[in-house]
Write an enzyme that holds these catalytic residues in place. Sequence first.
Site, short mmCIF file in Angstrom:
data_model
loop_
_atom_site.label_atom_id
_atom_site.label_comp_id
_atom_site.label_asym_id
_atom_site.label_seq_id
_atom_site.Cartn_x
_atom_site.Cartn_y
_atom_site.Cartn_z
N LYS A 181 -2.18 6.56 -2.13
CA LYS A 181 -2.78 5.71 -3.44
C LYS A 181 -4.30 5.93 -3.21
CE LYS A 181 -2.81 0.92 -5.36
NZ LYS A 181 -2.26 -0.32 -4.96
N SER A 224 -0.71 -2.72 -9.07
CA SER A 224 -1.84 -1.45 -9.37
C SER A 224 -1.32 -0.23 -8.96
CB SER A 224 -2.90 -1.94 -8.36
OG SER A 224 -2.97 -1.98 -7.31
N SER A 270 1.57 -5.35 -5.57
CA SER A 270 1.06 -3.77 -6.30
C SER A 270 1.91 -2.72 -5.57
CB SER A 270 -0.34 -3.71 -5.92
OG SER A 270 -1.10 -4.48 -6.82
#
EC number: 6.3.5.7
Lengths: 495, 498
Positions: B80, B155, B179
Amino acid sequence: MTQLLDFAEVVERFDPVLGIEVHVELGTKTKMFDGAPNEFGGVPNAHVTPSSLGLPGSLPVLNRKAVEYAVRIGLALNCTIAESCRFARKNYFYPDLTKNFQTSQHDEPIAFDGWVDVRLDDGEVVRVEIERAHMEEDAGKNSHVGGNGRIQGADYSLVDYNRAGVPLVEIVTRPIPNTGGRAPEVAAAYVKTLRDIFRALEVSEARMERGNVRADINLSLRETPESPLGIRTETKNVNSFAAIEQAVVYEMRRQGAILSAGGSITQETRHFHDEDGTTSPGREKSDADDYRYFPEPDLVPVAPPREWIEEIRASLPELPHAKRERLQAEWGLSDLELRDLVSAQTLDVVERTVLAGASPAAARKWWMGLIIRYCNEQGIALEDAPVTPEDVAELDRLVESGRLNDKLARQALEGTLAGEGTPAEVAAERGLEIVSDDSALEKAVDDAMAAHPDVVDKIRGGKVQAAGALVGAVMKATRGQADAAKVREIIMARV
Amino acid sequence: MTALLQKTALELADMLAAGELTSVELTRATLDRIERLNPTINAFLHVDAESALETAREVDEKRARGEKVGRLAGIPIAIKDNLVMRGVPTTCGSMMLDGWLPPYDATVVTKVREAGMPIVGKTNMDEFAMGSSTEHSAFGPTRNPWDTERIPGGSGGGSAAAVAAFMVPLALGSDTGGSIRQPGSVTGTVGAKPTYGAVSRYGLIAMASSLDQVGPVARTVADAAALQEVIGGHDPLDSTSLDAPVPAFEDIVRRVGSDLSGLKVGIVEQMSTDGFEPGVRAEFDAAVRRLEEAGAEIVSVSCASFDYALAAYYLIMPAEVSSNMARFDGMRFGLRVEPEDGPLTAERVMAESRGKGFGAEVKRRIILGTHVLSAGHYDAYYASAQKVRTLVQRDLDAAFAKVDVLVTPTSPTTAFKFGEKVGDPMAMYLNDLATIPANLAGIPGISIPCGLSEGLPVGFQVLAPAHRDDLMYEVAAAVEASAGDIPGSCPAKDWKDN
């Protein structure tokens, strides 16, 4: 030009209340929250890690040594050490602040509720109450290029983060009342007392000129000691004892003038100016100033174990005031003599010299005389003088054993200061030792008598005091290395 | 090659170990698929083919020499984009960091490197991890491989979509309020949020420090468990990191049998009522029944404070956000915007840079957080929210005294369509209703696919007591075993290879 009230008049009409915040940079090897070296100066931005630069993703890790030093300071200032304390974020924006928040202790300081006794020049002791001592990190350093060196009008600014994250302890007093006209002296003496304690504790080099110790001076005036506290100003980062006194005097006179004219004081921070001893307004600091403190989520609470604190307490060195009282008694010094030693900052070297074997009187004489003058001439600190307490003790032994007289001892010490070796080495190298070899002296006396027959006649005629001239001649011939008493003895025998 | 990429990370690891496959072949296949699919899915913001292949070669050579390598050595992974990597663009999905090259590696990145896992790239995300749909990325949204008209969750939508679309077998995500789990839920992947402190946060660009946790994104529970073994453990660079050995999660998952008798599973009453789509509810209930059939005892548990958890979260999180975002000011790194006219002061450069660099959601949370912490409002908002946080922890402690684990649907809905909620922050925030309590309490939580509702995956959440990540994985494996072939069913696998 700001109107100032005469100092005597301020003291007559108002009661000053001091409050002092002292920041001390701790002399740990690494910074407060990361492994970057804690070193003064250096190439800008060389002593940094991602954490002390506040780079995205970086996290703080608390320096255990910094906590130990904070505990030492807390204990030396008679504070209670918190069972558990934590850090908070103090949020504000400034380019020298890498994260745009400072990691500091807000409502839970490591040490609180202490006191320190401050001895003034005349021997009076003022007890200053300590509200708290807390840990925090230092910021970086901005320098503004162009204009007058201030941020306004500069062409651009440079930031050096070598100092960012250096561990600090901030010591905050309770309001110090009833100092009257001595407020300037109390303020300076208090900071000096702390400086000496920091050095004794070996938690900081505590060098004012390097900014290791910085004082913020809060001052307010009120009509009488019974009146409520007045509005205060905070003069930031005052960096020498003389400046502290000047800043207090200036603020008392300035505030006195405003209040006398029926005006009111603006609560604000102020800057001190060394050039002319004045202060000028910084930013306004009102109660609306909002740092949006909240507990630092990246650090866990600090709970110093009680047994660790007791270990630290047991390891505390003798503190300066206790030491002074002890040495004064041991050495039989008058208050004045002690004060001279303290104010010249020679107490420690004199003590070390005595421990190395010198008499207190001799140790005092050499350090307070020749050596301190040398340092003043060279513009260096006493601890940087090229002579050690051991050297001075050696010198004293040479004098005590009769191998050097006072004059020769001076020459030997001058040699040591000039880097020629220890006093004994200098004496040997320069051939300074007293000549007590009888045959050498006898020859010198004979020569002198032959050169001054008129003087010999005078002595023979009963004018014994004329012998002084012959002694002088012998001393001159031996470059002062003869034992004057012995020379006189020989002369009298010859005559 | 698509068939190869459909295998789980552990199956691939076995093939690598047996010499049936090289890491270079596997990594090439991964990179090819990313190249083909990423223009559609936009899961990756940055692909680092060269460095990934280099790692793959090194691992292959080590294996050829007979050197011992880690369990997941040679398995490609995606990271990420809020985890810093030395010299590799790390943007956090924000213009603010466009072009920034971090000078250091996050601890989890170091661990992944040491494990010999080729890092193929950085995945898309909501800006600074703020959002539940990856629509708030400054570099365009990521699309859900199940239906490209729909969001992949947020996210960590990039990591979830990359794994769901078989672009990569494993990814790392971060979970502040859900997330990892909520994107897992809506993309049919497995996403775990470990116990707070079980995985180092050093190098994770903080959103809300007391809630953030790095965790694995995978297609199976065993894969996630194996990845947590790689990234977990104490880190001296993170003060909040737990000082405890990492359990052998993969072995624990392998031992899970079909008999669950003796296991007490709690259903949170407050998560059983309104707000959950009927289809989601139905699949969740069916999964619970399957657990019951396998012998688990199902108990209803009340956690009264859960009704306030979302509100508390949306006070604490922005408070920390407002402070964590402060360093992005155009002064030291990343975007710097100078005012077009007028004086060039530090304040004006900060204002311009932040004005241009931050998107609407980030600004919204900074403003909210600044307000929440401000002197006049601290007690009413931040301090009260912290009290609620304590109550949530107490409720969970009390619940875990009665049951082994708690279960809820992960997300109230399946993947919604782009734009559906982006204009309604409150509706967006409700996505994290079921995931937030775990972050407030620091306990581990995992989302496992449990079925399909109208062709879209539904996530099942297992919450375990703090430090019981082992139990979380154990129960999750049982749920997974009872759910059939949901994980492998993403239609993306049928996409043509051209």
